[in-house]
Design an enzyme around this catalytic site. Structure first.
Site, PDB file in Angstrom:
ATOM      1  N   GLY A  32       0.840  -1.183   0.000  1.00 52.43           N
ATOM      2  CA  GLY A  32       0.000   0.000   0.000  1.00 52.43           C
ATOM      3  C   GLY A  32       0.878   1.236   0.000  1.00 52.43           C
ATOM      4  N   GLN A  35       3.244   9.926   1.149  1.00 56.65           N
ATOM      5  CA  GLN A  35       4.508   9.204   1.254  1.00 56.65           C
ATOM      6  C   GLN A  35       5.445   9.524   0.091  1.00 56.65           C
ATOM      7  OE1 GLN A  35       2.480   5.225   2.214  1.00 56.65           O
ATOM      8  NE2 GLN A  35       4.489   5.085   3.221  1.00 56.65           N
ATOM      9  N   CYS A  58       6.210  -0.227   7.254  1.00 59.99           N
ATOM     10  CA  CYS A  58       5.818   0.938   6.473  1.00 59.99           C
ATOM     11  C   CYS A  58       6.951   1.305   5.528  1.00 59.99           C
ATOM     12  CB  CYS A  58       5.517   2.099   7.417  1.00 59.99           C
ATOM     13  SG  CYS A  58       5.008   3.620   6.582  1.00 59.99           S
ATOM     14  N   LEU A  59       6.612   1.671   4.308  1.00 57.59           N
ATOM     15  CA  LEU A  59       7.626   2.090   3.349  1.00 57.59           C
ATOM     16  C   LEU A  59       8.329   3.368   3.789  1.00 57.59           C
ATOM     17  CD1 LEU A  59       5.761   1.346  -0.007  1.00 57.59           C
ATOM     18  CD2 LEU A  59       7.463  -0.060   1.186  1.00 57.59           C
ATOM     19  N   HIS A  65      -4.067   1.349   7.917  1.00 62.81           N
ATOM     20  CA  HIS A  65      -2.724   1.937   7.838  1.00 62.81           C
ATOM     21  C   HIS A  65      -2.702   3.093   6.837  1.00 62.81           C
ATOM     22  CE1 HIS A  65       1.813   1.405   7.795  1.00 62.81           C
ATOM     23  NE2 HIS A  65       1.626   2.053   6.658  1.00 62.81           N
ATOM     24  N   GLU A  66      -3.252   2.873   5.640  1.00 61.44           N
ATOM     25  CA  GLU A  66      -3.229   3.908   4.605  1.00 61.44           C
ATOM     26  C   GLU A  66      -4.122   5.090   4.983  1.00 61.44           C
ATOM     27  OE1 GLU A  66      -0.830   3.757   2.622  1.00 61.44           O
ATOM     28  OE2 GLU A  66      -0.403   1.635   2.960  1.00 61.44           O
ATOM     29  N   HIS A 106      -2.204   7.301   7.288  1.00 56.57           N
ATOM     30  CA  HIS A 106      -1.258   8.172   6.577  1.00 56.57           C
ATOM     31  C   HIS A 106      -1.940   9.452   6.122  1.00 56.57           C
ATOM     32  CE1 HIS A 106       2.597   6.224   6.237  1.00 56.57           C
ATOM     33  NE2 HIS A 106       2.066   5.100   5.779  1.00 56.57           N
TER      34      HIS A 106
END
Length: 186
Positions: free
Chosen positions: A56, A61, A104-105, A146-147, A150
């Protein structure tokens, strides 16, 4: 039937913003213009997510403060969920709260047991403005929550407490990418 293109195949990989970057802590703005630029953003997001081997990615991000995310994520039954949402809102998070591994990226290489509801429902629209409702369970529900976090200016580490939080933040401070993020002002 004409074959569909692979999401992200026409996109460009953009640099990821890392923990400490102010872009990750500000709530994102609603999308009001549904045009080719938005479609290109979604393509670039897919390309970036795949290049980083994520499941995701939220627009902030990659430094774009808009309420958009993409996903290509399995659920606990290994069913693939592929899509994007514009102006998503988490409308329901239900079921048992399960502490499961989450990464997480924007916090690369660091995972922590993070509590999340086992079911989630998110509403939004497509890049062309068509209404969408996405329902997830298990790992996919975790991804949806999670997204959405963000886009509200949050990270998974915000859900951690005590020793788990201290360990994750300590590991992030010592990570090889921490110096790069600090040097670039992020």
């Amino acid at each position: 039937m004409r074959p569909r293109t692979i999401p992200g195949s026409s996109g460009h990989v953009r640099p990821l913003r890392l923990l400490g970057d102010p872009a990750l802590t500000e709530p994102c703005q609603e999308v009001t213009v549904f045009d080719d630029e938005l479609a290109r953003l979604v393509e670039d997001m897919y390309a970036t997510m795949y290049a980083a081997q994520g499941v995701g990615l939220a627009a902030n991000q990659i430094g774009v403060p808009l309420r958009v995310f993409v996903y290509d994520c399995p659920d606990d039954e290994d069913r693939r969920h592929l899509g994007h949402l514009v102006n998503p809102r988490l409308v329901d998070a239900d079921g048992p709260v399960i502490r499961g591994p989450e990464g997480c990226l924007s916090v690369p290489g660091i995972e922590a047991g993070t509590p999340r509801h086992d079911q989630a429902v998110v509403t939004g629209v497509s890049v062309t403005g068509e209404p969408r409702t996405v329902t997830g369970t298990g790992f996919f529900a975790r991804c949806l929550q999670h997204e959405c976090d963000h886009l509200d200016g949050g990270l998974y580490v915000d859900h951690l407490t005590g020793l788990r939080r201290r360990r994750a933040l300590r590991a992030a401070a010592k990570a090889p990418w921490a110096a790069t993020a600090e040097a670039s002002g992020r």
